[in-house]
Design an enzyme around this catalytic site. Structure first.
Site, PDB file in Angstrom:
ATOM      1  N   LYS A 207      18.722 -14.266  49.317  1.00 31.98           N
ATOM      2  CA  LYS A 207      18.775 -12.869  49.771  1.00 31.98           C
ATOM      3  C   LYS A 207      20.184 -12.457  50.227  1.00 31.98           C
ATOM      4  O   LYS A 207      20.600 -11.322  50.057  1.00 31.98           O
ATOM      5  CB  LYS A 207      17.794 -12.655  50.930  1.00 31.98           C
ATOM      6  CG  LYS A 207      16.325 -12.770  50.552  1.00 31.98           C
ATOM      7  CD  LYS A 207      15.880 -11.589  49.704  1.00 31.98           C
ATOM      8  CE  LYS A 207      14.382 -11.619  49.447  1.00 31.98           C
ATOM      9  NZ  LYS A 207      13.988 -10.595  48.453  1.00 31.98           N
TER      10      LYS A 207
ATOM     11  N   SER B  11      15.060 -20.870  45.199  1.00 34.98           N
ATOM     12  CA  SER B  11      15.683 -19.683  45.794  1.00 34.98           C
ATOM     13  C   SER B  11      15.729 -19.697  47.314  1.00 34.98           C
ATOM     14  O   SER B  11      16.453 -18.914  47.913  1.00 34.98           O
ATOM     15  CB  SER B  11      14.970 -18.425  45.318  1.00 34.98           C
ATOM     16  OG  SER B  11      13.621 -18.483  45.715  1.00 34.98           O
TER      17      SER B  11
ATOM     18  N   GLU C 150      13.725  -3.246  54.975  1.00 38.00           N
ATOM     19  CA  GLU C 150      12.333  -3.669  55.092  1.00 38.00           C
ATOM     20  C   GLU C 150      12.300  -5.180  54.939  1.00 38.00           C
ATOM     21  O   GLU C 150      13.210  -5.769  54.357  1.00 38.00           O
ATOM     22  CB  GLU C 150      11.482  -3.020  53.994  1.00 38.00           C
ATOM     23  CG  GLU C 150      11.491  -3.723  52.631  1.00 38.00           C
ATOM     24  CD  GLU C 150      12.844  -3.741  51.922  1.00 38.00           C
ATOM     25  OE1 GLU C 150      13.699  -2.896  52.260  1.00 38.00           O
ATOM     26  OE2 GLU C 150      13.054  -4.615  51.051  1.00 38.00           O
TER      27      GLU C 150
END
Lengths: 282, 419
Positions: free
Chosen positions: B112, B401, B134
């Site tokens: 991210k 990830s 969010e």
């Protein structure tokens, strides 16, 4: 080609009001809130209570432009079984006794996509709907709906916001019909209100670009705010304040009480009285 | 006749040479990938979306922006992330060689941060002084709070009240990092509602606020921008694998929720026809139950959160609840480029359920000494199915990830252990 009957209801109503020298009150109700019977009673009672046009909200699970009050109204409507087909049936029923009061449907695009945009416009026009407001359909994406609406003579009413600058205004107005819906605040429904000074600056700016009537919404709550909005614009849309009244009238299980429809219509009457007390400027 | 045909062929060759046949050209100038994508937002937001697009486009031709970003990615995030040959897992399955692209080793423990770093630099260039985001599981919220702390910008994170309750460690991390976490009780109180609420905040604070979207979804230019910031994953992995093996992988695989880690891995391989691309959706309790998050397997195209894409919805177009054991996959939509790649058939999308993911999660811990995020465990579970059917000369590349520390409470609860 174009069916003029539907579109002309909105134009005819604004023309008549101009002759009377006053602006329009456009109250809002959410379909099926809190149930079909109560929302039908409110819809049918609105013209006599002073509604000049009526806006009906089509419930959606994810109403991104709405504040808590209308969000909850949508949830109650969905719980009561609201569908687009059900909302169109409400309008068809209303048209059996009222062929003059314009009805505008307001909602979000996805249920219309699921219904099929072309079929939706056909069925909406047949039911007696006059105009559509799709909140999440900016002019950039309008070709998803506008061509089908045009064939059916349905007005596409575009939202204009304080963020819509002069460079963008002509683009947004191109393809607008019926009236312009001025979102008077940067924000969601039912949260804050624009000042009279804000409106006095904003509305003449719009008039430079369009001859369409201008309705002011988002943040018009009280009779005096409605009167002020119609003294500057041509119509006031009142939504959250009416739904607030409805919500407060419900019992502890969220069901309608015998007073629910009457309380909402009383509020429409007081808003209408204030709007009718305003003489059009010039 | 023949001459005409030859002319046509040479015309096609020219088109190909110009890159027009590349699958990497999207989106078009309307922000569309085929019919998917677009900009479905209220008029109040439209001028902002255009502003973001304009500012982002300007960074593409500004070498200084990339230099600045690369500096932060290297020295703050810790890039490049390593490429790990998972030798024991390879032996365990007894088939294809398995490589992990270790995004779990990034600062904040997931991919991210790649996009957060890019977007915060953009927000600064735009002169924005407040950041909103969010979050579902809290990974994007933590990454956003992190870059906001780094640049001293106030930060508000919207998180479904249900998620606030089930992801308490991440809520506390965000608070430590100085972010305000606002629980969202509207609707179903999960990720989609957090996204609605973030958009409502943005509408009300258009002048000073930048909305830092966590996945490759939302109105244009977000799907393109987040993808481009995440392409560092696939670009690095491609170069690293070429160095290690002298060839491209036979399969590149990643889990798909909104789809930012998957598109970051896939995109650099889209034009390499020999590379089979597999996205793994969360099947929850099963795609034939009402508890899954498989938007492609069971959804229909529709419009939500600013883009047209596959959505879990009922016959009336009302959005349905998603379910997955992995909060990061628990979303009823998917990024629009994935919808397009699904329809064109370039990427295969397969469902993997909660139980299979849990099993793969535990296997990876024991065999590789890596606690993977539950999201990646879904892709690992599919590898368990395909690796044994492939030869030892073949290569599977997994985007690992994120790390799974955040998931240990969920896993403990599911395998009946109390912490």
């Amino acid at each position: 080609m174009t069916r003029t009957g539907a579109a002309s209801r909105i134009a005819a109503r604004f023309a008549a009001l101009r002759r009377e020298g006053r602006g329009a009150l456009i109250p809002f109700l959410e379909a099926f809130d809190p149930d079909l019977e109560t929302s039908t009673a409110i819809l049918h009672g609105m013209p006599a209570a002073g509604a000049d046009l009526i806006e009906i909200g089509m419930p959606f699970t994810d109403p991104m432009a709405d504040g808590p009050i209308i969000q909850l109204a949508g949830q109650r409507g969905l719980k009561a079984g609201a569908t687009l087909a059900g909302t169109l049936a409400m309008v068809r029923h209303f048209r059996e006794t009222d062929d003059a009061t314009p009805v505008i449907l307001m909602g979000y695009l996805n249920p219309i996509v699921a219904y099929g945009p072309e079929r939706f416009c056909t069925d909406a026009a047949a039911a007696g709907v006059d105009g559509l407001i799709a909140v999440d359909l900016p002019p950039e994406e309008a070709d998803m709906l506008a061509p089908f609406a045009a064939v059916q003579g349905l007005d596409i009413i575009r939202l204009i916001a304080p963020t819509t600058d002069d460079a963008r205004l002509p683009y947004v107005l191109e393809g607008s019909s019926g009236f312009i819906y001025y979102v008077s605040i940067t924000g969601i429904t039912g949260t804050r209100s624009a000042s009279g000074a804000d409106l006095a600056a904003a509305i003449p700016r719009l008039r430079r670009f369009s001859d369409l009537p201008i309705a002011i919404g988002f943040g018009v709550r009280t009779p005096s705010q409605a009167a002020e909005a119609t003294s500057i614009g041509d119509a006031a849309v009142v939504a959250s304040a009416l739904i607030d009244t409805l919500a407060k009238s419900l019992d502890e299980h969220g069901r309608a009480t015998p007073e629910t429809a009457g309380l909402v219509l009383d509020q429409v009457r007081s808003l209408a009285a204030a709007v009718r007390g305003v003489r059009a400027a010039a | 006749m023949n001459k005409h045909f030859a002319l046509q062929e040479s015309g096609q060759a020219q088109v190909q040479a110009a890159g027009q046949n590349s699958l990497r050209q999207g989106p078009d100038d309307r922000g569309r990938f085929g019919i998917f994508g677009g900009r479905f937002v209220a008029e109040t937001l439209m001028p902002l979306i255009l502003q973001v697009e304009q500012a982002y486009d300007a960074t593409k031709t500004d070498p200084a922006f990339q230099v600045e970003l690369d500096g932060y990615l290297k020295n703050y995030v810790g890039r490049p992330s390593s490429l790990w040959f998972a030798e024991r897992l390879t032996a365990h399955f007894g088939g294809a060689k398995i490589y992990f692209k270790r995004e779990d080793l990034n600062h904040t423990g997931a991919h991210k941060i790649n996009s957060c770093m890019g977007q915060i630099l953009l927000a600064r260039r735009m002169g924005k002084t407040r950041i909103i985001a969010e979050t579902g599981a809290g990974q994007h919220g933590v990454a956003t709070a992190t870059v906001c702390a780094l640049f001293g910008l106030p930060c508000t994170i919207y998180m479904g009240a249900t998620d606030v309750e089930r992801q308490k460690p991440n809520v506390f991390r965000m608070k430590l990092l100085g972010a305000e976490v606002r629980p969202v009780t509207a609707g179903s109180a999960t990720l989609k509602d957090a996204m609605n609420e973030a958009m409502r905040d943005w509408v009300a604070n258009v002048d000073d606020t930048y909305y830092l979207i966590g996945t490759a979804a939302g109105p244009h230019p977000y799907p393109e921008m987040v993808r481009n910031f995440q392409c560092v994953i696939g670009n690095e992995a491609k170069a690293q694998l070429l160095e290690a093996e002298g060839r491209l992988p036979d399969v590149a695989i990643a889990s798909v929720g909104g789809g930012s880690n998957a598109i970051g891995l896939f995109h650099p391989f889209l034009d390499d026809a020999s590379v089979r691309l597999i996205g793994v959706e969360a099947a929850g309790h099963g795609i034939d139950t009402d508890k899954h998050a498989a938007s492609l397997a069971r959804g229909k195209p529709g419009v939500l959160h600013g883009n047209m894409t596959y959505l879990l919805q009922d016959a009336d177009g009302q959005i349905q609840e998603a379910h997955s054991i992995s909060a990061g996959l628990d979303y009823p939509g998917i990024g629009p480029e994935h919808s397009w790649l699904h329809d064109t058939g370039r990427v295969e999308y397969v469902p993997i359920g909660d139980d299979e993911a849990l099993e793969a999660f535990q296997l990876c811990c024991r065999v590789e000494g890596i606690i993977p995020a539950l999201e990646c465990a879904h892709a690992l579970a599919h590898i368990a199915k395909i690796a044994p059917t492939m030869g030892p000369d073949q290569i599977i590349l997994l985007n690992l990830s994120g790390r799974g520390d955040k998931d240990i409470f969920t896993v403990a609860a599911h395998i009946g252990q109390t912490l």
